[in-house]
Design an enzyme around this catalytic site. Structure first.
Site, PDB file in Angstrom:
ATOM      1  NE  ARG A   1      70.631  10.390  81.477  1.00  0.00           N
ATOM      2  CZ  ARG A   1      69.551  10.184  82.252  1.00  0.00           C
ATOM      3  NH1 ARG A   1      68.706   9.194  81.970  1.00  0.00           N
ATOM      4  NH2 ARG A   1      69.296  10.977  83.263  1.00  0.00           N
TER       5      ARG A   1
ATOM      6  CB  SER B   1      74.168  15.500  84.383  1.00  0.00           C
ATOM      7  OG  SER B   1      73.184  15.879  85.329  1.00  0.00           O
TER       8      SER B   1
ATOM      9  CD  GLU C   1      73.708  12.417  81.143  1.00  0.00           C
ATOM     10  OE1 GLU C   1      72.776  13.224  81.011  1.00  0.00           O
ATOM     11  OE2 GLU C   1      73.879  11.735  82.172  1.00  0.00           O
TER      12      GLU C   1
END
Length: 336
Positions: A212, A261, A331
């Protein structure tokens, strides 16, 4: 300033102290008004700089985010070319007006109060895609799921995991999107980006992408297009893509608005498992809820607000930290 006021309290009459206190308040308000005037000057300057470029004002963010949350975006533009994109960026830069570059809005949470900024959405109007042998070059606005499905149809494998991801190629590159043990890093070969006011072609190197993480993320860079190197299908690509799709439908709350998510995977753990073990499945703040289907998702049950989601994020983080001493990092990208 506060310490000075404290020292004076013991020696000056109350009437004088009140006058000084009022003076401090006038200075504070004057500074705030000056700041607001400066911002309005920049806003008016942007309007002048945009000239004939096509844009809209006070567009609701909830109409362009998968969370279906968010107030008015002061300025909203959807460029149709790299040249037009550069014109918007230059216009904002010349008058110091804040800019956010977004894609399909599938990983965003925007304040209900609205945001005084120019939002540049790179999506359908910059979404061409072309194949050359086993490589595919896609504009930043192309949907990652569409590119993945097109590649499988052309007898290629390497993007099967992305067939259910609703974000754009640009957004995928900017965060090194991934699922089911696949990630952009595995296939990305080169990118075309805007960096320091210049359009640059760059081959991807070790260290450019991580979990990420991407060195091509906004505001340091703006992805214009990406080239990915795939492999010839070994006969399993379609079946694998279908399997991933079925697993998504079974395990993820796709029937509710969300941003996917909510938390990054902490090293050595799974965010959803930690949240479930903390007893937070079904936990609610207002109309935001931890999904009972997959605890890694915070969903909008209908009419959830920015503050609902932020409150629930904080509840989840503090509870998991207290019970397991693990820090959950969001996230989802938060704009306010």
């Amino acid at each position: 300033m506060c310490s000075a006021r404290t020292e004076l309290c013991g020696v000056l009459p109350k009437k004088v102290l009140l006058m000084i206190s009022n003076l401090y308040e006038v200075i504070r308000k004057g500074s705030t008004m000056e700041s607001k005037r400066g911002f309005m000057d920049r806003k008016n300057g942007l309007i002048a700089e945009l000239g004939d470029l096509e844009y809209r004002t006070d567009v609701l963010a909830r109409s362009y985010t998968s969370f279906r949350i968010g107030g008015p975006m002061a300025f909203f533009a959807e460029p149709r070319s790299v040249d037009e994109l550069c014109k918007f960026l230059c216009a904002a830069g010349r008058c110091g007006y804040p800019v956010y570059v977004i894609g399909n809005g599938s990983n965003l949470l925007v304040s209900d109060d609205g945001v005084d900024a120019l939002f540049i959405r790179i999506c359908e109007k910059m979404s061409s895609c072309s194949f050359h042998g086993t490589s595919v070059t896609a504009d930043a606005g192309a949907l990652l799921c569409s590119v993945a499905k097109a590649s499988v149809c052309r007898g290629l494998r390497g993007l099967e995991w992305a067939a259910g991801i609703p974000g754009t190629v640009g957004g995928g590159v900017a965060m090194n999107a991934g699922a089911y043990d696949g990630e952009i890093k595995q296939v990305l070969k080169s990118v075309r980006i805007i960096k320091n006011g210049m359009i640059v072609e760059k081959r991807v190197s070790d260290g450019d992408l991580g979990y990420r993480y991407s060195s091509f993320a906004y505001p340091d860079s703006i992805v214009v297009s990406a080239t990915m190197e795939l492999n010839n299908d070994d006969g399993c690509a379609k079946a694998l893509m279908d399997e991933y799709g079925q697993r998504r439908r079974q395990k993820q709350p796709l029937e509710y608005p969300s941003a996917g998510s909510t938390f990054k995977r902490p090293k050595g753990y799974f965010a959803g498992k930690l949240i479930e073990d903390a007893g937070l499945k079904g936990a609610r703040v207002g109309n935001a809820m931890v999904s009972v289907k997959h605890a890694g998702f915070i969903i909008n049950c209908g009419g959830a607000t920015f503050n609902d989601v932020m409150g629930l994020i904080e509840l989840v983080r503090t509870t998991v930290m207290r019970k397991f001493k693990v820090n959950l990092e969001p996230e989802v990208k938060i704009i306010r």
